[in-house]
Design a protein around this motif. Structure first.
Motif, PDB file in Angstrom:
ATOM      1  N   GLU A 115       0.826  -1.212   0.000  1.00  0.00           N
ATOM      2  CA  GLU A 115       0.000   0.000   0.000  1.00  0.00           C
ATOM      3  C   GLU A 115       0.860   1.262   0.000  1.00  0.00           C
ATOM      4  O   GLU A 115       0.422   2.314  -0.470  1.00  0.00           O
ATOM      5  N   GLU A 215      -5.688  -6.601  -4.981  1.00  0.00           N
ATOM      6  CA  GLU A 215      -5.940  -7.051  -3.607  1.00  0.00           C
ATOM      7  C   GLU A 215      -6.283  -8.530  -3.587  1.00  0.00           C
ATOM      8  O   GLU A 215      -5.843  -9.277  -2.716  1.00  0.00           O
ATOM      9  N   ARG A 352      -7.799  -5.974   3.692  1.00  0.00           N
ATOM     10  CA  ARG A 352      -7.593  -4.775   2.882  1.00  0.00           C
ATOM     11  C   ARG A 352      -8.936  -4.105   2.621  1.00  0.00           C
ATOM     12  O   ARG A 352      -9.987  -4.668   2.900  1.00  0.00           O
ATOM     13  N   ILE A 353      -8.868  -2.913   2.038  1.00  0.00           N
ATOM     14  CA  ILE A 353     -10.088  -2.108   1.962  1.00  0.00           C
ATOM     15  C   ILE A 353     -11.199  -2.842   1.198  1.00  0.00           C
ATOM     16  O   ILE A 353     -12.365  -2.832   1.620  1.00  0.00           O
ATOM     17  N   ASN A 354     -10.851  -3.528   0.111  1.00  0.00           N
ATOM     18  CA  ASN A 354     -11.910  -4.204  -0.644  1.00  0.00           C
ATOM     19  C   ASN A 354     -12.525  -5.375   0.115  1.00  0.00           C
ATOM     20  O   ASN A 354     -13.709  -5.682  -0.063  1.00  0.00           O
ATOM     21  N   LEU A 356     -12.965  -5.341   3.313  1.00  0.00           N
ATOM     22  CA  LEU A 356     -13.869  -4.733   4.291  1.00  0.00           C
ATOM     23  C   LEU A 356     -15.122  -4.190   3.600  1.00  0.00           C
ATOM     24  O   LEU A 356     -16.233  -4.299   4.131  1.00  0.00           O
ATOM     25  N   ILE A 357     -14.948  -3.620   2.402  1.00  0.00           N
ATOM     26  CA  ILE A 357     -16.127  -3.123   1.671  1.00  0.00           C
ATOM     27  C   ILE A 357     -17.063  -4.288   1.359  1.00  0.00           C
ATOM     28  O   ILE A 357     -18.285  -4.206   1.572  1.00  0.00           O
ATOM     29  N   PRO A 378      -8.796  -3.966  10.746  1.00  0.00           N
ATOM     30  CA  PRO A 378      -8.205  -3.538   9.477  1.00  0.00           C
ATOM     31  C   PRO A 378      -6.714  -3.903   9.428  1.00  0.00           C
ATOM     32  O   PRO A 378      -6.053  -3.941  10.464  1.00  0.00           O
ATOM     33  N   VAL A 383      -5.733   1.530   5.861  1.00  0.00           N
ATOM     34  CA  VAL A 383      -6.983   0.854   5.523  1.00  0.00           C
ATOM     35  C   VAL A 383      -8.087   1.346   6.472  1.00  0.00           C
ATOM     36  O   VAL A 383      -9.207   1.647   6.054  1.00  0.00           O
ATOM     37  N   LYS A 384      -7.739   1.461   7.745  1.00  0.00           N
ATOM     38  CA  LYS A 384      -8.720   1.885   8.743  1.00  0.00           C
ATOM     39  C   LYS A 384      -9.240   3.292   8.397  1.00  0.00           C
ATOM     40  O   LYS A 384     -10.446   3.539   8.397  1.00  0.00           O
ATOM     41  N   GLN A 386      -9.172   4.859   5.480  1.00  0.00           N
ATOM     42  CA  GLN A 386      -9.965   4.794   4.245  1.00  0.00           C
ATOM     43  C   GLN A 386     -11.373   4.286   4.560  1.00  0.00           C
ATOM     44  O   GLN A 386     -12.359   4.812   4.051  1.00  0.00           O
ATOM     45  N   ALA A 387     -11.428   3.237   5.363  1.00  0.00           N
ATOM     46  CA  ALA A 387     -12.716   2.627   5.710  1.00  0.00           C
ATOM     47  C   ALA A 387     -13.589   3.617   6.455  1.00  0.00           C
ATOM     48  O   ALA A 387     -14.797   3.731   6.185  1.00  0.00           O
TER      49      ALA A 387
END
Ligand code: SF4
Lengths: 472, 196
Positions: A115, A215, A352-354, A356-357, A378, A383-384, A386-387
């Motif tokens: 990242e 990711e 990773r962000i995806n 979590l999404i 996260p 990532v945290k 961004q989330a």
């Protein structure tokens, strides 16, 4: 002229010294360091009055031991605190860049490398951690090493290696909705076994691999070690370059263009020869759930817990008996009937962000089953952040999940996040070994969306029957 | 590193495949910053009961295996993490040799850095050894690394394969870092021309 694989090209380029009858001395481009496997290596340098040869190629963070609760409080466990302090002091004394506990860039070492753009194609990357294979998603040769080797790399920037075989794992066909990268890699391990790739470096290829996001590719490469491989890698392509461009440690302008030109030549050439090959069809894969005590013990969500009598080999029979006893499962139980006490969404495999999404889309506006506890950790502070910017923390919290600070957390439970004896957990991590998440704890490995759906229902459910593309 | 010496020792049979590094040394013991003293934590969750007492059913707790120096295991020993704490704990406990039909890569390599010899032996041979180690009152093996042989007192013997460089490195107790530092010129040379 013979055609070259990605592996061949990277290996050739990094040979510092070779001589028949001994391993090859390779140059290391990037050395990642964390608190658990490094203290004895730094101590070795001190005892022998040695320096780090290239401190600027070495990056450190703390992830395994760190609390995932309020960071402003002191760390309760004095031994963990000491290990973390030791890394801090070592980095200071030896001039290593450290992403400390309060750094906005702190996180699991395999999440932050990519990242921040520290991880790059064509590199040889090592770290005292077996999941270093994650970085292979960027077309690098990345593998885990022991602490003696950590010391060796610190002192010399080189490493002795025997040349491994190269193993092509092809995955073609298109996945059903709800079948994720995690299910691809679990299916591969289920097929070849936990020692199926021992002595090899795996290159993942085929249409189903090419179609993965960066990711998702990291999720696949991450678990290569669970099949016994030294490393996993994927030839870099436009997606790889797009992901990396603009990240803090990436070159810019003309320098970037020069690098890109060279990275474009890395991919495995058509008709290149591999030492071994297998091929899988993604269209036949179901979401996977592990039922036993190693990551090869997996079955589709529509399947059942196997029986020792399914195996003719006496060692496998016995391993199955042991696993079922530890997991407290009866042969023939439908996977969907397995009830859960805990849900863990996190780890270098799926934090990773995806990830979590995808999980947030499942749980939005719904409540976690009252019979269980669920948490999201996260993979990194970035990532945290961004989330939180897109409100994932609220979605998770409203649904009944705990929302934590970045770290390894319950992937291995070196910090206070552990399972109690007998607790059963759906986990997005990578290892379901006995006691991995806490003594007596029972781990079922799954994808983030499978974990999220199980959190709502209290037991495993077939995510293929759900709408996974809900609005956030 | 200290050199490996040929020896004769008692064999302890650990009848399980896929023994992973989390079993060899659970994570709660990885927080120490020293390199020694890990033997007490070896196989901790199997060796001790919940109340902290030794588990009488676990093989290493049985009197006849107390002083064993050779560990016999099944396929894929040492899978999982790269933690060198695993060989440290085995070595500190007193094991000098591990015999199994196959090993996980990182663990296998880590053994050599700690004067421990992992021996790969086909499963028909390890099956014989398991049978003897379980049934003989005291079952010992002679390990000879120079000749690459193992022998018991009953007239059985076997040869094993090992990479010749690894063998040399064990027998001479070679220090990898020292050897590499002697190649400093080559590394300097490499760095001069190297462009990632
Ligand atoms: S998240 Fe788990 S597997 Fe990944 S580095 Fe941390 S402890 Fe290891």
């Amino acid at each position: 002229m013979s055609k070259h694989t990605l592996f061949d090209k990277i290996w050739e380029k990094h040979v510092v010294f070779e001589e028949p009858g001994r391993p090859t001395l390779l140059y290391v481009d990037l050395h990642l360091v964390h608190e658990v496997t490094s203290p004895q290596a730094f101590e070795g340098l001190r005892l022998n009055k040695r320096k780090i040869r290239r401190p600027e190629l070495t990056f450190a963070t703390m992830d395994h031991n760190v609390p995932t609760t309020d960071r402003s409080l002191p760390i309760e466990d004095p031994i963990s605190a000491k290990q973390i302090d030791t890394l801090r002091n070592n980095c200071k004394d030896f001039g290593v860049k450290l992403f400390d506990l309060n750094s906005p860039n702190q996180g699991i070492v395999h999440v932050i490398g990519p990242e921040l753009g520290i991880t790059k194609p064509g590199m040889i990357i090592v770290c005292g951690d077996s999941h270093t294979s994650t970085h292979g998603a960027f077309g690098s040769l990345a593998f885990g090493i022991g602490t003696s080797e950590v010391e060796h790399v610190l002192a010399t920037q080189c490493l002795w290696q025997d040349r491994p075989a190269v193993f092509e794992v092809r995955v073609d066909g298109s996945r059903a909705s709800g079948v994720t990268a995690k299910d691809i890699i679990l299916s591969i391990i289920g097929r070849i076994g936990t020692a199926g790739a021992t002595g090899t470096v795996v290159e993942y290829r085929g249409e189903a691999i090419k179609s993965l996001t960066m990711e998702e590719r990291m999720t696949v490469c991450n678990m290569s070690i669970e099949a016994g491989a030294r490393a996993g890698m994927i030839s870099p392509d436009e997606k790889t370059f797009e992901y990396l461009k603009g990240r803090p440690y990436m070159p810019k302008g003309q320098e970037l263009n020069i690098k890109l030109d060279s990275w474009k030549t890395l991919a495995t050439e058509q008709d290149a020869q591999f030492d071994r090959s297998i091929s899988l069809d993604a269209s036949k894969m179901a979401p996977q759930v592990s039922w036993g005590t190693n990551p090869g013990m997996v079955v589709g969500i529509d399947g059942r817990v196997p029986s020792p009598s399914d195996y003719s080999d006496s060692n496998l029979k016995k391993a199955t008996e042991n696993a079922l006893e530890y997991m407290a499962l009866k042969p023939g139980t439908k996977i969907e009937d397995i009830k859960l006490d805990r849900i863990f969404i996190g780890s270098c495999t799926n934090s990773r962000i995806n990830d979590l999404i995808a999980a947030a889309k499942i749980v939005k506006g719904k409540k976690v089953s009252s019979s269980l506890k669920a948490m999201v950790v996260p993979g990194s502070q970035l990532v945290k952040l961004q989330a939180e910017k897109i409100g994932l923390d609220k979605i998770f919290k409203e649904s009944g999940f705990e929302w934590r600070e970045a770290g390894c957390s319950m992937c291995l439970g070196m910090n206070p996040d552990i399972l109690q004896p007998g607790e059963r957990c759906a986990s997005t991590s990578n290892r379901n070994f006995e006691g991995r998440q806490g003594k007596g704890g029972r781990t079922h490995l799954v994808s983030p969306i499978m974990a999220a759906a199980a959190a709502l229902e209290g037991h495993f459910v077939d995510i293929r029957q759900w709408d996974i593309e809900r609005e956030l | 590193m200290k050199p490996f010496k040929n020896f004769k020792g008692i064999v302890a049979p650990l009848d399980r495949m896929d023994i992973d590094t989390d079993q060899i040394i659970p994570k709660q013991f990885l927080k120490r910053i020293e390199r020694t003293g890990f033997g007490q934590f070896l196989f901790f969750d199997w060796r001790y009961l919940d109340d902290g007492k030794p588990n009488p059913d676990f093989v290493l707790n049985k009197d006849r295996y107390k002083d064993s120096q050779i560990l016999l295991a099944k396929d894929n020993f040492g899978s999982g993490s790269s933690r060198e704490h695993a060989p440290w704990s085995l070595e500190d406990y007193g094991f000098k040799v591990i015999i199994a039909p196959s090993f996980a890569d990182i663990f296998y390599n880590n053994c050599f850095k700690n004067t421990m010899l992992p021996i790969v032996l086909s499963s028909d041979k390890t099956d014989y050894l398991f049978e003897k180690a379980f049934n003989e009152q005291i079952y010992m093996l002679d390990i000879n690394l120079d000749e690459q042989t193992i022998k018991d007192d009953l007239g059985w013997s076997a040869n094993f394969e090992i990479d010749q460089y690894k063998k040399k490195s064990l027998l001479e107790g070679l220090d990898d870092i020292l050897i590499t530092l002697q190649l400093k010129d080559k590394i300097d040379q490499f760095e001069k021309h190297y462009q990632l």
